[in-house]
Design a protein around this motif. Structure first.
Motif, PDB file in Angstrom:
ATOM      1  N   GLY A  16       0.805  -1.208   0.000  1.00  0.00           N
ATOM      2  CA  GLY A  16       0.000   0.000   0.000  1.00  0.00           C
ATOM      3  C   GLY A  16       0.841   1.262   0.000  1.00  0.00           C
ATOM      4  N   SER A  17       0.148   2.402   0.026  1.00  0.00           N
ATOM      5  CA  SER A  17       0.809   3.710  -0.017  1.00  0.00           C
ATOM      6  C   SER A  17       0.285   4.620   1.083  1.00  0.00           C
ATOM      7  N   LEU A  18       1.146   5.509   1.503  1.00  0.00           N
ATOM      8  CA  LEU A  18       0.778   6.578   2.429  1.00  0.00           C
ATOM      9  C   LEU A  18       1.550   7.828   2.036  1.00  0.00           C
ATOM     10  N   ARG A  19       0.970   8.964   2.372  1.00  0.00           N
ATOM     11  CA  ARG A  19       1.658  10.236   2.141  1.00  0.00           C
ATOM     12  C   ARG A  19       1.725  10.990   3.460  1.00  0.00           C
ATOM     13  N   LEU A  20       2.934  11.246   3.909  1.00  0.00           N
ATOM     14  CA  LEU A  20       3.149  12.018   5.120  1.00  0.00           C
ATOM     15  C   LEU A  20       3.393  13.478   4.756  1.00  0.00           C
ATOM     16  N   VAL A  79       6.702  19.932   3.772  1.00  0.00           N
ATOM     17  CA  VAL A  79       7.524  18.899   3.162  1.00  0.00           C
ATOM     18  C   VAL A  79       6.728  17.597   3.252  1.00  0.00           C
ATOM     19  N   SER A  80       6.793  16.818   2.190  1.00  0.00           N
ATOM     20  CA  SER A  80       5.993  15.600   2.123  1.00  0.00           C
ATOM     21  C   SER A  80       6.866  14.397   1.848  1.00  0.00           C
ATOM     22  N   LEU A  81       6.349  13.242   2.224  1.00  0.00           N
ATOM     23  CA  LEU A  81       7.017  11.975   1.935  1.00  0.00           C
ATOM     24  C   LEU A  81       5.967  11.029   1.375  1.00  0.00           C
ATOM     25  N   GLN A  82       6.066  10.765   0.091  1.00  0.00           N
ATOM     26  CA  GLN A  82       5.183   9.811  -0.564  1.00  0.00           C
ATOM     27  C   GLN A  82       5.797   8.438  -0.443  1.00  0.00           C
TER      28      GLN A  82
END
Length: 124
Positions: A16-20, A79-82
């Motif tokens: 799966g995926s998450l975006r922080l 700032v994001s972390l995909q």
């Protein structure tokens, strides 16, 4: 003083995926190198990804290369972390951190400001 607040953690299954996301309160955000670190129970904190003030330079831990992407928006001070193709070993508390200067450091003690962290849990 820079205050950092993370969001976007949660629980997903393998693959799966998450975006922080990390929101910074300081208007000088654009001159800060930003990074994501993680710490799993019983393990040391480790560098995950970093991005230079302009966003032109990024760095990743070998364990996440090709799966995670760090980005920043210097207008929104975020700032994001995909995170894609998540694995159970990605389970940890993820924290964003900020430092002055353009060099991306992998050592956590080089960073001056830290968020409170957000939990990411990946189940098999």
């Amino acid at each position: 003083q820079v205050q950092l607040v993370e969001s976007g953690g949660g629980s997903v299954q393998t693959g799966g995926s998450l975006r922080l996301s990390c929101a910074a309160s300081e208007r000088t955000f654009s001159i800060n190198t930003m990074a994501w670190f993680r710490q799993a129970p019983g393990q040391e904190r480790e560098f995950v990804a970093g991005i230079s003030p302009s966003g032109g330079t990024t760095d990743y831990a070998d364990s996440v290369k090709g799966r995670f992407t760090v980005s920043r928006d210097n207008v929104k001070n975020t700032v994001s972390l995909q995170m894609n193709s998540l694995k159970p070993e990605d389970t940890a508390v993820y924290s964003c951190a900020a430092k002055f200067g353009v060099r991306i450091e992998v050592r956590g003690n080089e960073y001056l400001y830290w968020g409170q962290g957000t939990q990411v849990t990946v189940s098999s």
